[in-house]
Write a protein that holds these residues in place. Structure first.
Motif, PDB file in Angstrom:
ATOM      1  N   THR A  88       0.811  -1.170   0.037  1.00 51.53           N
ATOM      2  CA  THR A  88      -0.011   0.050  -0.011  1.00 51.53           C
ATOM      3  C   THR A  88       1.002   1.427   0.030  1.00 51.53           C
ATOM      4  O   THR A  88       0.460   2.138  -0.786  1.00 51.53           O
ATOM      5  N   SER A  89       1.801   1.197   0.878  1.00 54.47           N
ATOM      6  CA  SER A  89       2.978   2.295   0.766  1.00 54.47           C
ATOM      7  C   SER A  89       4.562   1.754   1.010  1.00 54.47           C
ATOM      8  O   SER A  89       4.523   0.615   1.409  1.00 54.47           O
ATOM      9  N   GLY A  90       5.365   2.399   0.922  1.00 57.06           N
ATOM     10  CA  GLY A  90       6.683   2.203   1.396  1.00 57.06           C
ATOM     11  C   GLY A  90       7.507   1.849   0.036  1.00 57.06           C
ATOM     12  O   GLY A  90       6.844   1.847  -1.178  1.00 57.06           O
ATOM     13  N   SER A  91       8.738   1.350   0.180  1.00 54.85           N
ATOM     14  CA  SER A  91       9.471   1.334  -0.965  1.00 54.85           C
ATOM     15  C   SER A  91      10.297   0.037  -1.018  1.00 54.85           C
ATOM     16  O   SER A  91      10.533  -0.656   0.097  1.00 54.85           O
ATOM     17  N   TYR A  92      10.179  -0.656  -2.117  1.00 56.48           N
ATOM     18  CA  TYR A  92      10.838  -2.035  -2.190  1.00 56.48           C
ATOM     19  C   TYR A  92      11.890  -1.603  -3.425  1.00 56.48           C
ATOM     20  O   TYR A  92      11.493  -1.839  -4.627  1.00 56.48           O
ATOM     21  N   GLU A  93      13.124  -1.982  -3.074  1.00 59.83           N
ATOM     22  CA  GLU A  93      14.250  -2.116  -3.812  1.00 59.83           C
ATOM     23  C   GLU A  93      14.613  -3.493  -4.202  1.00 59.83           C
ATOM     24  O   GLU A  93      14.902  -4.002  -3.358  1.00 59.83           O
ATOM     25  N   PHE A  94      15.035  -3.841  -5.285  1.00 59.14           N
ATOM     26  CA  PHE A  94      15.587  -5.100  -5.991  1.00 59.14           C
ATOM     27  C   PHE A  94      16.639  -4.876  -6.557  1.00 59.14           C
ATOM     28  O   PHE A  94      16.443  -4.402  -7.640  1.00 59.14           O
ATOM     29  N   GLN A  95      17.802  -5.178  -6.023  1.00 63.81           N
ATOM     30  CA  GLN A  95      19.098  -4.959  -6.731  1.00 63.81           C
ATOM     31  C   GLN A  95      19.230  -3.281  -7.064  1.00 63.81           C
ATOM     32  O   GLN A  95      19.546  -3.018  -8.102  1.00 63.81           O
ATOM     33  N   GLY A  96      18.617  -2.629  -6.067  1.00 58.35           N
ATOM     34  CA  GLY A  96      18.574  -1.038  -6.378  1.00 58.35           C
ATOM     35  C   GLY A  96      17.602  -0.549  -7.116  1.00 58.35           C
ATOM     36  O   GLY A  96      17.652   0.568  -7.583  1.00 58.35           O
ATOM     37  N   VAL A  97      16.752  -1.606  -7.710  1.00 53.84           N
ATOM     38  CA  VAL A  97      15.773  -0.745  -8.559  1.00 53.84           C
ATOM     39  C   VAL A  97      14.385  -0.881  -7.769  1.00 53.84           C
ATOM     40  O   VAL A  97      14.235  -1.805  -7.253  1.00 53.84           O
ATOM     41  N   HIS A  98      13.713   0.406  -7.919  1.00 51.73           N
ATOM     42  CA  HIS A  98      12.396   0.334  -7.276  1.00 51.73           C
ATOM     43  C   HIS A  98      11.347  -0.397  -7.852  1.00 51.73           C
ATOM     44  O   HIS A  98      10.763  -0.152  -9.133  1.00 51.73           O
ATOM     45  N   VAL A  99      11.031  -1.521  -7.064  1.00 48.65           N
ATOM     46  CA  VAL A  99       9.863  -2.520  -7.812  1.00 48.65           C
ATOM     47  C   VAL A  99       8.514  -1.735  -7.607  1.00 48.65           C
ATOM     48  O   VAL A  99       7.637  -2.097  -8.304  1.00 48.65           O
TER      49      VAL A  99
END
Ligand code: ATP
Ligand code: MG
Lengths: 401, 242
Positions: free
Chosen positions: B68-79
């Motif tokens: 719903t909110s927040g950030s998720y980075e996978f290998q530095g990329v914002h998912v």
């Protein structure tokens, strides 16, 4: 990718054989029904117009009495040969005029006998009624005038009395006199009303009048117009002439009727066309019902399918790959159904039309149309539920209940 | 792809992730701000009481669900800013997921189930078969290739699901209670398999489990309570099993 997707779709069809079969079934029945109905209807229409035109081209039939049919001629005076003569000389635009007097007779050749109808007429009869000969000749003017016992027989008599062999020069016993066969008529087949037109014997009208009916009456006059557009005009002229000759007052009704075979043909083919349309409509409803059946099956399986779509998305399938798979599946299934339907319809149409002795006419339009509709139904009902599912988040698709 | 923040080796970074299910009166906040950083090569056990949001966070990590909110980075990329197809490609190429409820395709053989992720990667048939067989063998299911899920026990289905997740040799394996349906003998085997995958292939593993015995195989244990990370600690090697 396309190949893989095709593979997936085919695998899915095989895996869900019952569901696939039920999906196909509705389409098969619908498509087969539509095509068969329309094809048979076309055949019937064709057959009727063939038969009517075999009566003779641009033919008018003049009969005593106010209307056609049994009892219609009660009390009305019969025609005489002089009436035929008058029409021939005074009415323009005609190709041939012939009297016709018919009498049911029994015919014997050796040990074989057959009930047929003897038609007395003139040489013009063959032109007017559209007969051609398959063997021999028609009677000469001299034979006609002399009322000679010569006859031209139909193909049915040749078959029944002469075993299909050559009857020329042979004698047949017609009622109580002997008649020499001089010609054989080329076969016409069944009439529009179901009777066998080839079950006939044509002889000079004098012969029939003297030896069979015993009176100088002419029961019917056949008038063949020069031009198919002129039949109306010829009909009016014939009516005027006959009213004059029969001394019918200006405010009296005709005591004869003139029937235009073209009109019969038109009426009959309009009727069969309406029948074809009706049958086609009924069949279209069955195609629709088939479509609803497909939709039903697709909807019933939507929970299972939605989960399946969720799984595929979860392990890395793209939305369009999943959709392509479902699209291919739907197209393959419904075109398979359509093809089976077309094949079934072709078989049924050929079988039924030979049973009903009407011609089988392949109609590419209706085949393509019903095939297209079946494919469309499959795509619409197979594809749209899948599209809805493929747009969900994978986890929502997986949770679908 | 490189990370630029505090821990350069962070493969996954969650910051302030929340998840609200439903809306209005029925709204339920399953995650209340999760911060979590996972480096490549880690083997992490996710623990916590039922309903604490473990599966929810795994689904978000697996790109199956969106926060719903927040950030998720996978290998530095914002998912969280990726579109559906980008997330699908991320799943396809980097992630393996073992579901709490298996989610195998019905009426489909174990082999075909395991092959499926390779099919979407466009691998040729021969390679697919070989890899799928090898994966099934790894989870101890050789000989069961042609059985459909309905013909397999719960534990066997669980292992097919694991085989399907590892067949692509993913960068990250996300396993939601992979031993939930297995007896302790089988559970130990699966743990040893995961340990091996982690050590030898360098696969980063996140595993939800209720059992401390199983969590002990991990390097690190993250405890969830009430939609938050309650504790996050390295597994004390000597205290394994408590
Ligand atoms: N789709 C959903 N709609 C509404 N609420 C949900 C949904 N999915 C999960 N929840 C709620 O969110 C909370 C967290 O669920 P989650 O599945 O993450 O728990 P969990 O920690 O995995 O529990 P368990 O150990 O039992 O698997 C639960 O209270 C659950 O009721
Ligand atoms: Mg859970």
């Amino acid at each position: 990718m396309i190949w893989n997707t095709l593979l997936l779709a085919l695998r899915e069809i095989r895996r869900n054989l019952l569901r696939s079969f039920l999906t196909i079934l509705g389409i098969v029945i619908g498509v087969a029904a539509v095509i068969t109905m329309v094809t048979l209807g076309n055949g019937a229409t064709q057959s009727i117009s063939d038969q009517v035109s075999s009566l003779g081209s641009n033919l008018l039939m003049v009969r005593p009495g106010q209307r056609m049919g049994p009892g219609g001629s009660a009390g009305a005076p019969m025609f005489k040969l002089a009436d035929v003569q008058a029409i021939a000389t005074q009415v323009s635009g005609i190709k041939a005029v012939a009297p016709e007097t018919r009498k049911a007779v029994s015919v014997v050749v050796g040990a074989r006998n057959w009930s047929s109808v003897a038609t007395g007429s003139t040489r013009d009869y063959f032109t007017a009624a559209g007969w051609t000969l398959s063997a021999g000749r028609i009677f000469t003017e001299a034979e006609a005038r002399g009322g000679q016992a010569v006859c031209v027989i139909g193909a049915t008599l040749q078959r029944e009395l002469f075993g299909g062999g050559d009857p020329l020069g042979e004698s047949m016993r017609v009622a109580d006199f002997s008649c020499q066969v001089i010609g054989v008529l080329a076969a016409k087949g069944q009439s529009a009303f179901g009777s066998d037109q080839d079950d006939t014997i044509v002889m000079p009208i004098r012969t029939v009048q003297r030896r069979l009916t015993g009176d100088p009456d002419v029961r019917t006059i056949l008038v063949s117009a020069n031009d198919s557009n002129a039949t109306e005009a010829v009909k009016v002229r014939v009516e005027t002439l006959l009213r004059e000759r029969r001394k019918i007052g200006a405010n009296e009704d005709d005591n004869f009727n003139v029937l235009d075979t073209k009109q019969i043909a038109q009426t009959l083919s309009t009727t069969t066309r309406i029948m074809t349309t009706l049958l086609g409509a009924v069949a279209a409803v069955s195609l629709l019902v088939g479509g609803i059946g497909i939709m039903n099956i697709m909807l019933v399986s939507v929970t299972e399918r939605t989960r399946e779509i969720g799984i595929r998305l979860a392990i890395g399938a793209l939305e369009h790959e999943v959709l392509l798979q479902f699209l291919i599946e739907a197209v393959v299934l419904s075109s398979l159904g359509g093809l089976i339907g077309v094949a079934l319809a072709t078989g049924a149409s050929i079988g039924l039309s030979s049973l009903m002795s009407i011609p089988y006419l392949f109609d590419p339009g209706i085949n393509l149309l019903s095939f297209g509709i079946s494919a469309l139904i499959g795509v619409v009902f197979g594809f749209f539920p899948a599209r809805r599912a493929a747009r969900l988040d994978p986890i929502d698709a997986l949770r679908h209940e | 792809m490189s990370a630029m923040h505090d821990a350069p080796e962070a493969l996954i970074r969650l910051a302030g992730i929340t998840k609200v299910y439903g809306s209005g009166q029925a709204a339920f906040q399953a995650l209340r701000g999760v911060d979590l950083s996972i480096s490549a090569g880690e083997f992490v056990a996710v623990m916590g009481p039922s309903g604490s949001g473990k599966s929810t966070v795994m689904n978000i990590l697996g790109c199956l669900d969106t926060p719903t909110s927040g950030s998720y980075e996978f290998q530095g990329v914002h998912v969280e800013t990726m579109d559906r197809n980008q997330r699908a490609l991320l799943r396809r190429h980097f992630l393996g997921f073992v579901f709490q409820g298996f989610n195998l395709l019905g009426r489909t053989s174990a082999l075909e189930n395991v092959e499926l992720p390779l099919l979407y990667r466009g691998e040729p048939a021969a390679k697919r078969h070989a890899a799928a067989r090898a994966a099934l063998a790894q989870v101890g299911l050789d000989g069961w290739e042609d059985h459909t899920p309905a013909e397999l026990s719960g534990g066997q289905q669980q292992r097919v699901a694991i085989a399907r997740a590892i067949v692509t040799n993913p960068a990250v394996l996300l396993a939601d209670e992979p031993t939930g349906n297995l007896d302790s003998q089988r559970s130990v085997e699966i743990m040893e398999l995961l340990t091996e995958l982690n050590r030898q292939r360098g696969i980063t593993i996140l595993m939800v489990t209720h059992e401390p015995d199983m969590a002990a195989y991990a390097h690190r244990q993250v405890h969830f309570v009430d939609g938050r990370v309650d504790s996050d600690a390295r597994t004390p090697a000597l205290e394994a099993g408590t």
